[in-house]
Design an enzyme around this catalytic site. Structure first.
Site, short mmCIF file in Angstrom:
data_model
loop_
_atom_site.label_atom_id
_atom_site.label_comp_id
_atom_site.label_asym_id
_atom_site.label_seq_id
_atom_site.Cartn_x
_atom_site.Cartn_y
_atom_site.Cartn_z
N ALA A 110 7.21 14.19 6.89
CA ALA A 110 7.96 15.27 7.51
C ALA A 110 7.29 15.68 8.82
O ALA A 110 6.10 15.44 9.02
CB ALA A 110 8.06 16.47 6.57
N PHE A 111 8.06 16.33 9.70
CA PHE A 111 7.55 16.64 11.03
C PHE A 111 6.36 17.59 11.01
O PHE A 111 5.54 17.61 11.94
CB PHE A 111 8.67 17.22 11.91
N LYS A 112 6.20 18.36 9.94
CA LYS A 112 5.07 19.30 9.85
C LYS A 112 3.74 18.57 9.90
O LYS A 112 2.72 19.12 10.31
CB LYS A 112 5.15 20.08 8.54
N ASP A 113 3.73 17.28 9.50
CA ASP A 113 2.47 16.51 9.51
C ASP A 113 1.86 16.45 10.91
O ASP A 113 0.64 16.42 11.05
CB ASP A 113 2.73 15.06 9.04
N THR A 144 6.59 22.28 4.49
CA THR A 144 5.36 22.82 5.08
C THR A 144 4.21 22.80 4.09
O THR A 144 3.07 22.50 4.45
CB THR A 144 5.60 24.25 5.59
#
Length: 491
Positions: A110-113, A144
């Site tokens: 996911a982009f939170k990484d 998140t």
């Protein structure tokens, strides 16, 4: 570069100060006191940089050299992305007339990484210098939590407490949190919504003496460093889609807490010519506000396929209000106090018009989300996660028209492999990846918080226990790390 709360009463803080914070003591969120402007000459120099090198350039604008040297910052960022499998860290894929910025090649898909990889390194850097511990407190409605856990789970200086709403994350998202057995990871499943669990978290942070004494901080998009990391997404995709620097590029953003929208608005203020299309699901408070000026909470959070966006209080609205009011702290303070008293506010018309010059919005239903996933798969053999599909739906019909006037980048926020229920509901067959399938046979561990219980009391009891572990005798005023303070009871 110094930092100030969106409500103006807390100011002149260092980057290190805001990195180790959550909400400011006045209830606001931290922002840089000055927005650096990047001129066209600099943009031309940055155009060919890799994602990692671009991250170094962007972050150096917000982190003073007397806090982290250029060499140390470069080393931290190299380490943050060292284990990413994709050669470019991110992937920009063309589908029909759109560019998809795939921000799901990190460990939790996911982009939170991406931002949290650097945030975790920055936190460890300062803690190692301090030789002190911190407690990270995170509420999550989707991805998140697992990304935050992954960023700090091996740190000797950090304990992390993650709260998530029972039944409102899908099974993969929940297992990515509850199967982590590291002793510094504490996961809590709550009966309620993500907005419900934000309440005791904010109570802990806004009791400033308690938060400071127990070394509390947050690394969801409350934290400025998360927003700073997300700025890079826009610069990177812009350079790879524009024909020449100075051309406008449109970004389609599926949004929940408005973190990406705040980052996109900030890069616009920095000088990058972007337009933003913010797509929400049926939890549409931001779309209603941008359309009518009415920022009023609905009675219930609607459960959708795009669970990370099931939010009725997108807290980054404060950052948007500040940016588009030309940093009018008194106005933002007044508006947010009004919202906290009434669960409702009216955005002034002059401010609303400025926002609309950069941002448009739309709300997408659950059925529309599944339909877009199915059509994209059938026509292009490209599978979307339900969050990405919410964004793509807003512009999807333009693929058969000549309505697209600028290059259009759709932010792909997560891998569809993380959402097998939604993929199946859309009529798409996709087996689980081996790493995700393994989660279903792994042992789990989490604490429960039930309706009717005092969540604030339970949460601060967990914090107190962790602080006692770090501080030794918590009531010894001669202890070098200070002594534990009890939270003030807000009731």
């Amino acid at each position: 570069m110094k930092y100030r709360s969106t409500r103006g009463k807390v100011q002149a803080l260092s980057f290190e100060d805001v990195l180790f914070s959550g909400y400011a003591s006045d209830g606001g969120l931290f922002m840089p006191e000055q927005i650096p402007v990047v001129d066209k000459t600099t943009l031309e120099r940055w155009k060919q940089l890799s994602y990692v090198d671009l991250t170094k350039k962007v972050m150096s604008l917000f982190i003073p050299l007397d806090e982290i040297s250029a060499a140390d910052l470069s080393d931290l960022i190299d380490k943050a992305f060292a284990e990413y499998e994709h050669k470019d860290i991110v992937c920009l894929t063309r589908v029909s007339k759109f560019h998809f910025l795939e921000l799901f090649h990190g460990k939790t898909l996911a982009f939170k990484d991406y931002a949290l990889a650097t945030v975790g390194m920055l936190i460890d850097y300062f803690l190692n210098k301090r030789k002190k511990n911190t407690i990270i407190l995170v509420g999550t409605s989707g991805d998140t939590g697992s990304a935050a856990i992954e960023s700090v789970r091996r740190s000797e200086w950090v304990d992390i407490i993650v709260l998530f709403p029972k039944g409102r994350c899908n099974q993969v998202q929940e297992l990515q949190m509850t199967t982590v057995m590291d002793q510094n990871v504490h996961v809590v499943r709550t009966e309620g919504t993500s907005d419900d669990l934000d309440v005791p978290i904010k109570q802990c942070f806004t009791d400033h003496a308690y938060a400071e004494a127990n070394h509390l901080c947050s690394i969801n998009s409350i934290n400025w460093a998360r927003i700073m990391g997300q700025l890079v997404h826009f610069f990177y995709a812009y350079f790879r889609t524009c024909k020449e620097v100075g051309e406008t590029v449109t970004f389609v953003i599926p949004t929940g807490a408005l973190g990406h929208c705040a980052a996109g608005s900030l890069v616009h203020k920095m000088g990058l010519p972007v337009q933003l299309v913010c797509a929400v699901n049926e939890n549409d408070i931001f779309h209603r506000a941008l359309s009518t000026s009415d920022f009023t909470m609905s009675e219930n959070v609607v459960q959708t396929w795009s669970s990370a966006m099931d939010i009725q209080v997108p807290y980054n609205i404060e950052r948007l209000l500040l940016l588009f009011s030309d940093m009018d702290y008194a106005l933002v303070d007044s508006l947010m106090q009004e919202f906290e008293q009434r669960n409702s506010l009216k955005i002034p018309q002059d401010l609303l018009l400025k926002m609309r010059q950069v941002i448009s919005s739309a709300s997408v239903s659950r059925d529309q989300t599944l339909q877009t996933m199915k059509e994209c798969w059938d026509e292009y053999q490209y599978c979307l996660c339900p969050h990405t599909a919410v964004g793509v739906t807003v512009v999807w019909d333009q693929r058969h028209t000549n309505d697209i006037k600028t290059p259009t980048v759709c932010i792909a926020t997560a891998s569809p492999a993380k959402f097998p229920e939604a993929v199946k509901a859309a009529g798409i067959e996709m087996p689980l990846t081996p790493s995700l399938a393994q989660l279903f046979s792994s042992p789990t561990r989490c604490k429960e918080m039930k309706k009717g219980e005092d969540w604030f009391l339970i949460l601060r009891s967990m914090i107190d226990e962790i602080s006692r572990k770090h501080l030794g005798n918590p009531f010894d005023p001669f202890h070098p790390n200070g002594f534990l303070l009890k939270a003030a009871d807000p009731r």
